[in-house]
Design a protein around this motif. Structure first.
Motif, PDB file in Angstrom:
ATOM      1  N   GLY A  12      44.201  47.436  57.465  1.00 42.30           N
ATOM      2  CA  GLY A  12      44.823  45.950  57.081  1.00 42.30           C
ATOM      3  C   GLY A  12      43.876  44.846  57.642  1.00 42.30           C
ATOM      4  O   GLY A  12      43.799  43.857  57.052  1.00 42.30           O
ATOM      5  N   ASP A  13      43.393  45.074  58.503  1.00 38.52           N
ATOM      6  CA  ASP A  13      42.450  44.131  59.156  1.00 38.52           C
ATOM      7  C   ASP A  13      41.240  43.894  58.279  1.00 38.52           C
ATOM      8  O   ASP A  13      40.738  42.894  58.059  1.00 38.52           O
ATOM      9  N   TRP A  14      40.583  45.056  57.813  1.00 39.80           N
ATOM     10  CA  TRP A  14      39.626  45.189  56.985  1.00 39.80           C
ATOM     11  C   TRP A  14      40.018  44.365  55.579  1.00 39.80           C
ATOM     12  O   TRP A  14      39.149  43.912  55.112  1.00 39.80           O
ATOM     13  N   LEU A  15      40.905  44.772  55.048  1.00 37.50           N
ATOM     14  CA  LEU A  15      41.080  44.314  53.814  1.00 37.50           C
ATOM     15  C   LEU A  15      41.634  42.819  53.701  1.00 37.50           C
ATOM     16  O   LEU A  15      41.014  42.080  52.652  1.00 37.50           O
ATOM     17  N   PHE A  64      37.762  41.237  54.417  1.00 38.49           N
ATOM     18  CA  PHE A  64      36.882  41.197  53.210  1.00 38.49           C
ATOM     19  C   PHE A  64      37.455  40.808  51.902  1.00 38.49           C
ATOM     20  O   PHE A  64      37.026  40.289  50.960  1.00 38.49           O
ATOM     21  N   GLY A  65      38.645  40.838  51.726  1.00 38.11           N
ATOM     22  CA  GLY A  65      39.524  40.422  50.619  1.00 38.11           C
ATOM     23  C   GLY A  65      39.833  38.887  50.406  1.00 38.11           C
ATOM     24  O   GLY A  65      40.040  38.215  49.500  1.00 38.11           O
ATOM     25  N   ALA A  66      39.714  38.265  51.629  1.00 37.84           N
ATOM     26  CA  ALA A  66      39.850  36.543  51.744  1.00 37.84           C
ATOM     27  C   ALA A  66      38.965  35.801  50.552  1.00 37.84           C
ATOM     28  O   ALA A  66      37.641  36.144  50.727  1.00 37.84           O
ATOM     29  N   GLY A  67      39.320  35.131  49.854  1.00 41.09           N
ATOM     30  CA  GLY A  67      38.747  34.223  49.036  1.00 41.09           C
ATOM     31  C   GLY A  67      38.445  35.000  47.681  1.00 41.09           C
ATOM     32  O   GLY A  67      37.319  34.615  47.052  1.00 41.09           O
ATOM     33  N   THR A  68      38.626  36.173  47.691  1.00 42.41           N
ATOM     34  CA  THR A  68      38.314  36.867  46.366  1.00 42.41           C
ATOM     35  C   THR A  68      39.577  37.126  45.547  1.00 42.41           C
ATOM     36  O   THR A  68      40.475  36.735  45.791  1.00 42.41           O
ATOM     37  N   LEU A  69      39.205  38.020  44.367  1.00 45.42           N
ATOM     38  CA  LEU A  69      40.347  38.248  43.444  1.00 45.42           C
ATOM     39  C   LEU A  69      41.337  39.400  43.970  1.00 45.42           C
ATOM     40  O   LEU A  69      42.138  39.864  43.195  1.00 45.42           O
ATOM     41  N   GLY A 127      41.808  49.847  45.156  1.00 45.60           N
ATOM     42  CA  GLY A 127      42.129  48.416  44.737  1.00 45.60           C
ATOM     43  C   GLY A 127      41.170  47.338  45.155  1.00 45.60           C
ATOM     44  O   GLY A 127      41.519  46.104  45.071  1.00 45.60           O
ATOM     45  N   CYS A 128      39.915  47.814  45.699  1.00 45.02           N
ATOM     46  CA  CYS A 128      39.009  46.706  46.065  1.00 45.02           C
ATOM     47  C   CYS A 128      38.257  46.118  44.898  1.00 45.02           C
ATOM     48  O   CYS A 128      37.975  46.758  43.862  1.00 45.02           O
ATOM     49  N   VAL A 129      37.647  44.832  45.099  1.00 44.09           N
ATOM     50  CA  VAL A 129      36.992  44.326  44.161  1.00 44.09           C
ATOM     51  C   VAL A 129      35.408  44.201  44.443  1.00 44.09           C
ATOM     52  O   VAL A 129      35.056  44.333  45.693  1.00 44.09           O
ATOM     53  N   LYS A 130      34.573  43.837  43.672  1.00 42.05           N
ATOM     54  CA  LYS A 130      33.154  43.948  43.951  1.00 42.05           C
ATOM     55  C   LYS A 130      32.621  43.059  44.845  1.00 42.05           C
ATOM     56  O   LYS A 130      31.913  43.438  45.720  1.00 42.05           O
ATOM     57  N   GLU A 131      33.414  42.023  45.284  1.00 40.82           N
ATOM     58  CA  GLU A 131      33.053  41.068  46.310  1.00 40.82           C
ATOM     59  C   GLU A 131      33.339  41.463  47.615  1.00 40.82           C
ATOM     60  O   GLU A 131      32.878  40.882  48.636  1.00 40.82           O
ATOM     61  N   MET A 132      33.843  42.705  47.635  1.00 40.67           N
ATOM     62  CA  MET A 132      34.352  43.074  49.080  1.00 40.67           C
ATOM     63  C   MET A 132      33.178  44.030  49.787  1.00 40.67           C
ATOM     64  O   MET A 132      33.388  45.207  49.812  1.00 40.67           O
TER      65      MET A 132
END
Length: 299
Positions: free
Chosen positions: A197-200, A203-208, A50-55
């Motif tokens: 949860g903490d990592w997502l 690292f997911g903040a401000g991304t898609l 589920g991760c995007v490249k910005e992460m």
């Protein structure tokens, strides 16, 4: 992160690119090109569940590019800036097919030697690169970082048999709902308070990154066993980067899976948890990969 601690060619700014899959979807990515005078090796990098490249993938691509490797980083279909519906539905076999399309796209780029293609994948995609390397001999070197080797085991960690039975029943309910024309049922986002949860959330903040996944994504994951392909990677050189405290993809499973791989192979065990490879031990993980590529896919 500080500048890559490798000696290589000058790194150009990344380019926004896209490519079409064999079934016509546009996948969005970044292309990193080192300055060089003749075609050289190139690496496709892909992310986990589920991760995007910005992460956390850009530092790896920058590190490899500084060592002389052209790099392609992209969003899986249904995620991030890539096309595809339903959103946040993950089909591992489709992702493997798309990875092979990414190899084709990368092989056609200026400055790339199509006989020198490598794969790098982490977590869920760490399993994908194993499957792709076993199936596609264009891959000349592969690195799997904290890989998923058994989709069933990684999906049911900590669950009782009763909980597993309830989950399997929910898959059938989801199929019935889809047949009625209802939208796909979804898993709720992982809240803060756990390592995942903490990592997502950090690292997911401000991304898609959207957080949730379709329930079918888990059904598909539970039938996906990359370890069954690990013995077929050879003669392609294979590096596994594992960590001492992996609560997401069991370390014991990685150790036993690695034993099934044939030479040439190497395992690097680093001190840390599953998500440490994106920050605390990123440099060590990236350097281990560069050392492997330099030995088997020289720039």
């Amino acid at each position: 992160m500080s500048a890559p601690s490798v000696k290589g060619d000058k790194v150009n700014p990344r380019e926004e690119v896209s490519f079409r899959t064999t079934d016509g979807l546009r996948l969005a990515g970044w292309l990193y090109r080192p300055e060089r005078t003749q075609p050289g090796p190139a690496i496709v990098l892909t992310h986990g569940t589920g991760c995007v490249k910005e992460m956390g993938l850009a530092p790896y691509a920058e590190f490899f590019c500084a060592a002389g490797y052209t790099c392609l980083v992209y969003d899986h279909r249904n995620l991030g800036a890539s096309e595809g519906e339903p959103r946040a539905e993950l089909d591992p076999w489709q992702q493997v097919s798309d990875m092979r399309d990414a190899l084709t796209f990368l092989s056609m780029q200026d400055g790339v030697d199509p006989q020198k293609l490598g794969l790098w994948g982490t977590s869920y995609a760490g399993g994908h690169v194993i499957v792709a390397a076993a199936m596609d001999r264009r891959v000349r070197c592969v690195v799997a970082v904290v890989p998923t080797l058994s989709g069933y085991r990684s999906s049911t960690i900590g669950m009782s048999q009763e909980q597993i039975d309830t989950l399997v029943a929910s898959f059938a309910d989801d199929r019935m709902a889809r047949m009625r024309g209802e939208p796909p049922r979804r898993q709720k986002p992982t809240p803060p308070g756990s390592e995942t949860g903490d990592w997502l959330h950090a690292f997911g903040a401000g991304t898609l990154y959207r957080g949730d996944l379709t329930l079918r994504s888990k059904e598909l994951r539970m039938s996906y066993e990359p370890v069954d392909f690990i013995g077929r990677i050879a003669p392609t050189p294979f590096l596994m980067v594992a960590v001492t405290h992996d609560e997401r993809c069991p370390r014991e499973e990685q150790l036993s899976g690695f034993e099934r791989a044939q030479e040439p192979k190497r395992m690097v065990m680093l001190e840390g948890g599953h998500y440490s490879v994106y920050d605390k031990i990123l440099t060590e993980s990236a350097q281990a990969a560069v050392d492997w590529y330099r030995a088997h896919l020289p720039a």
